[in-house]
Scaffold this motif. Sequence first.
Motif, PDB file in Angstrom:
ATOM      1  N   ALA A  32      66.053 -39.170  51.254  1.00  0.00           N
ATOM      2  CA  ALA A  32      67.304 -39.921  51.135  1.00  0.00           C
ATOM      3  C   ALA A  32      67.107 -41.360  51.617  1.00  0.00           C
ATOM      4  O   ALA A  32      67.634 -42.312  51.017  1.00  0.00           O
ATOM      5  CB  ALA A  32      68.402 -39.226  51.930  1.00  0.00           C
TER       6      ALA A  32
ATOM      7  N   PRO B  17      77.078 -39.462  46.916  1.00  0.00           N
ATOM      8  CA  PRO B  17      76.067 -38.473  46.530  1.00  0.00           C
ATOM      9  C   PRO B  17      75.553 -37.557  47.631  1.00  0.00           C
ATOM     10  O   PRO B  17      74.779 -36.637  47.350  1.00  0.00           O
ATOM     11  CB  PRO B  17      74.926 -39.354  46.012  1.00  0.00           C
ATOM     12  CG  PRO B  17      75.059 -40.615  46.808  1.00  0.00           C
ATOM     13  CD  PRO B  17      76.528 -40.818  47.033  1.00  0.00           C
ATOM     14  N   LEU B  18      75.959 -37.776  48.888  1.00  0.00           N
ATOM     15  CA  LEU B  18      75.426 -36.989  50.005  1.00  0.00           C
ATOM     16  C   LEU B  18      76.523 -36.178  50.667  1.00  0.00           C
ATOM     17  O   LEU B  18      77.693 -36.575  50.678  1.00  0.00           O
ATOM     18  CB  LEU B  18      74.772 -37.917  51.035  1.00  0.00           C
ATOM     19  CG  LEU B  18      73.558 -38.719  50.570  1.00  0.00           C
ATOM     20  CD1 LEU B  18      73.203 -39.779  51.599  1.00  0.00           C
ATOM     21  CD2 LEU B  18      72.373 -37.785  50.312  1.00  0.00           C
ATOM     22  N   TYR B  19      76.121 -35.058  51.266  1.00  0.00           N
ATOM     23  CA  TYR B  19      77.056 -34.244  52.027  1.00  0.00           C
ATOM     24  C   TYR B  19      76.961 -34.609  53.516  1.00  0.00           C
ATOM     25  O   TYR B  19      75.872 -34.619  54.099  1.00  0.00           O
ATOM     26  CB  TYR B  19      76.750 -32.750  51.858  1.00  0.00           C
ATOM     27  CG  TYR B  19      77.069 -32.237  50.481  1.00  0.00           C
ATOM     28  CD1 TYR B  19      78.387 -31.994  50.097  1.00  0.00           C
ATOM     29  CD2 TYR B  19      76.050 -32.020  49.548  1.00  0.00           C
ATOM     30  CE1 TYR B  19      78.681 -31.540  48.817  1.00  0.00           C
ATOM     31  CE2 TYR B  19      76.337 -31.569  48.275  1.00  0.00           C
ATOM     32  CZ  TYR B  19      77.657 -31.333  47.916  1.00  0.00           C
ATOM     33  OH  TYR B  19      77.952 -30.889  46.649  1.00  0.00           O
TER      34      TYR B  19
ATOM     35  N   ASP C  22      69.775 -33.548  50.742  1.00  0.00           N
ATOM     36  CA  ASP C  22      71.074 -33.872  50.146  1.00  0.00           C
ATOM     37  C   ASP C  22      72.179 -34.043  51.187  1.00  0.00           C
ATOM     38  O   ASP C  22      73.356 -34.180  50.848  1.00  0.00           O
ATOM     39  CB  ASP C  22      71.498 -32.784  49.148  1.00  0.00           C
ATOM     40  CG  ASP C  22      71.647 -31.403  49.777  1.00  0.00           C
ATOM     41  OD1 ASP C  22      71.387 -31.250  50.991  1.00  0.00           O
ATOM     42  OD2 ASP C  22      72.025 -30.457  49.051  1.00  0.00           O
ATOM     43  N   SER C  23      71.831 -34.052  52.480  1.00  0.00           N
ATOM     44  CA  SER C  23      72.839 -34.046  53.540  1.00  0.00           C
ATOM     45  C   SER C  23      72.524 -35.094  54.601  1.00  0.00           C
ATOM     46  O   SER C  23      71.370 -35.509  54.771  1.00  0.00           O
ATOM     47  CB  SER C  23      72.901 -32.666  54.205  1.00  0.00           C
ATOM     48  OG  SER C  23      73.168 -31.649  53.251  1.00  0.00           O
TER      49      SER C  23
ATOM     50  N   LYS D 250      73.179 -25.078  52.485  1.00  0.00           N
ATOM     51  CA  LYS D 250      73.906 -26.278  52.080  1.00  0.00           C
ATOM     52  C   LYS D 250      75.236 -26.325  52.833  1.00  0.00           C
ATOM     53  O   LYS D 250      75.904 -25.303  52.978  1.00  0.00           O
ATOM     54  CB  LYS D 250      74.155 -26.214  50.564  1.00  0.00           C
ATOM     55  CG  LYS D 250      74.867 -27.391  49.958  1.00  0.00           C
ATOM     56  CD  LYS D 250      74.972 -27.158  48.454  1.00  0.00           C
ATOM     57  CE  LYS D 250      75.785 -28.226  47.770  1.00  0.00           C
ATOM     58  NZ  LYS D 250      75.892 -27.962  46.310  1.00  0.00           N
TER      59      LYS D 250
ATOM     60  N   ARG E  47      78.565 -41.831  50.962  1.00  0.00           N
ATOM     61  CA  ARG E  47      77.422 -42.653  50.532  1.00  0.00           C
ATOM     62  C   ARG E  47      76.925 -43.408  51.751  1.00  0.00           C
ATOM     63  O   ARG E  47      77.631 -43.569  52.743  1.00  0.00           O
ATOM     64  CB  ARG E  47      77.806 -43.596  49.405  1.00  0.00           C
ATOM     65  CG  ARG E  47      78.789 -44.682  49.784  1.00  0.00           C
ATOM     66  CD  ARG E  47      78.946 -45.702  48.640  1.00  0.00           C
ATOM     67  NE  ARG E  47      79.905 -46.744  48.991  1.00  0.00           N
ATOM     68  CZ  ARG E  47      81.178 -46.759  48.577  1.00  0.00           C
ATOM     69  NH1 ARG E  47      81.637 -45.793  47.793  1.00  0.00           N
ATOM     70  NH2 ARG E  47      81.976 -47.741  48.951  1.00  0.00           N
TER      71      ARG E  47
ATOM     72  N   ARG F  31      68.438 -31.373  55.456  1.00  0.00           N
ATOM     73  CA  ARG F  31      68.254 -31.245  54.015  1.00  0.00           C
ATOM     74  C   ARG F  31      68.280 -32.636  53.355  1.00  0.00           C
ATOM     75  O   ARG F  31      69.015 -33.530  53.794  1.00  0.00           O
ATOM     76  CB  ARG F  31      69.381 -30.394  53.421  1.00  0.00           C
ATOM     77  CG  ARG F  31      69.372 -28.931  53.809  1.00  0.00           C
ATOM     78  CD  ARG F  31      70.676 -28.249  53.365  1.00  0.00           C
ATOM     79  NE  ARG F  31      70.925 -28.480  51.945  1.00  0.00           N
ATOM     80  CZ  ARG F  31      70.538 -27.663  50.964  1.00  0.00           C
ATOM     81  NH1 ARG F  31      69.880 -26.557  51.251  1.00  0.00           N
ATOM     82  NH2 ARG F  31      70.810 -27.941  49.704  1.00  0.00           N
TER      83      ARG F  31
ATOM     84  N   ALA G  54      79.749 -33.549  46.139  1.00  0.00           N
ATOM     85  CA  ALA G  54      79.048 -34.830  45.981  1.00  0.00           C
ATOM     86  C   ALA G  54      79.037 -35.233  44.515  1.00  0.00           C
ATOM     87  O   ALA G  54      79.042 -34.396  43.614  1.00  0.00           O
ATOM     88  CB  ALA G  54      77.634 -34.707  46.523  1.00  0.00           C
TER      89      ALA G  54
END
Length: 715
Positions: free
Chosen positions: A631, A592-594, A665-666, A232, A702, A663, A587
């Motif tokens: 995403a 919400p995203l890195y 989340d990224s 992460k 975002r 990822r 986040a």
Amino acid sequence: MRLETREQAGLTPAVKVLDTQCPFCSVQCKALVTETWAPGASRPVYTVEPKMNAASEGRLCIKGMNAYQHALSGERIMQPLRREGAGFVPISWDEALDMIGKRVERLQGIYGRDAVGVYGGGSLTNESAYLLGKFARVALRTKYIDYNGRFCMSAAASAGNKAFGVDRGLTNPLSDIELAKCIILAGTNIAECQPTLMPYFTRAKENGAYLIVIDPRETGTSKLADLHLKVKPGMDAALANGLQKVLLEEGLLDEKFLRERTNGFDALRAHLTALDLEEIAGLTGVSAADIRKAALAFGQAPTGMVFTARGVEQQTDGYMAVRAFLNLVLMNGKIGKPGSGYGAVTGQGNGQGGREHGQKADQLPGYRLIENPADRAYIADVWDIEPEELPGKGVSAYEMMEKIHAQEIRALIVMGSNPIVSNPNANLVEEGLRKLDFLVVADMFLSETARLADLVLPCTSYIENAGTLTNLEGRVLLREASRAPIGESRHDWRIMGDIAEKLGRGRYFRFETAEDIFEELRVASRGGIADYYGITYDRLRREEGVYWPCPSTGSAGEGRLFADRFAHEDGRAQLIPVNNHELPEPADDAYPLYLTTGRVLTQYLTGVQTRRSHTLAARDFESFVQLHPKAARAYRIADGELVRVTSRRGSIVVRARVNTDIRPDSVFVPMHWGDTQNVNKLTLPELDPTCRMPGFKACAVRIESYISESAVGDY
């Protein structure tokens, strides 16, 4: 009657070979550029071939093959330009220098000497980097100088100095890589950033090496890996703690090495014992099983190397994250011997040499410290001034931008850099630069920063400006000048001397050649950590390159460091407990995203040069955001569409690239574009408390469709 040769008569092609060196990454590959004028042709044809040298082994990447294109670009600035309204008008050098002299003297007379700052670059030669530090402190007599290398190597440099007593990119020569049986590449995408180094790693693999890559993304480098840890963003220190904990639990320690050659292991042992591996897995997004697998591979291998780069270092805990990886190397005793060591993979062409000789706010030549009385006295003697005439320590590069924004710095001279694109929180940086009473930019092109300047000075390119550069392994190389300056462009070091003359300080800067400057640099570095005294231009021509430290002309230089002792006074390395880092901006529902940032193969730094190469620009003509299909579905983004990426500091518009290489989340955006695609409009202003490195690699954003957003209200 004079007889003409066939070439003089225009019957055969006229050929000129330029013997030069790629200006881009820290490998510093050598090249031959052939200029051929065919009979009757209106323009020459250029061909490029690599030239053998020890680091690149006769390789060139696509950037090196096409570097000549920016040097010969029609967009080159040919004479000084003065702002007039919204544009520029050409003026003479005499007018430009008079303008600088008068404006600097006036502003310093009103606000004090520190009202003027100097901002340098990591691609300047050693001679220019050295002279820029002297220029700030002797000609301008200001404490405010720093450079864009602060964003490249400061975390690794500080960590190396504290752990080992010295900072040099690699502790061993590149040739050691193929001797390593386990290699960890943490936060480095060598396949795209230093591609001519990849054969060292492929040969290591052929020799049985186990390769571990730590990166949030799938890259050309990770495709070579035996194990890819998709960490992460921002969680590298925690991951390194997990690796150390497994070494400790499995007894994979070099007890003799720890006892005889290190300090601090008892505190580190207690710290690691208290950590929970499952908790680390949750923080990092890497399973405990994979952390254990990686640690066992490294700990059980007879030889091994760890490399870090910007992915680890460009964090608000970058210094401590690197220290955690150095702990790993030291716990296992993998340093100071063939096939074992640590490497900070330098990004910029002279990122190593650029920080050794005085461009950083706290440093003097030879890696001396500006606040050390003995160091001040030595350099003052070399420069023929009194120690008390030297100003004190300034601030880091981004902190200079904050002082500019606060109007504590009223004038800025920028040389070889583009701070409006390379700094974090770029909107604040642009606001600050617009507030300046006087901005001077020395560059080859009208960069995003130069477009804001009051005065732009034309600099020579890499094929016109001779000098030395220090590659990532600490090898000093000589780049010869192969072509006369274009138009009225001047060498950067010559410009400094010309300005110093206008300020009444010219006697300190009367150099005729780059070699003259290097001769003074040799003496200034003598006895320092980065000792170049034994290196001469003659040696560099004969031997191709010489490692530092090199204290005498009879010394071969040290290719492998720490075989017997570290550079601390007691000869021992220092271990240190490193806490699991919490991100300064996690986040949340709103963002919400890195976001993480980085490079692509065809571009370099802020793209000022590579975007002027038609071949490179055609390969990557715009920026993009990489995101995972999950995403993309969640935010209704289609591959190839324009999207807006927004953080708490600003927003940019780029094109989406949807794939599983990142990822869920990224997201990833490269750093090479400015204006509405400048990713640093989004990044955090928070700095590492030790080295003042910004946290480029992790902030919350975002993402939304730009087309659908723009369409609102049209119907």
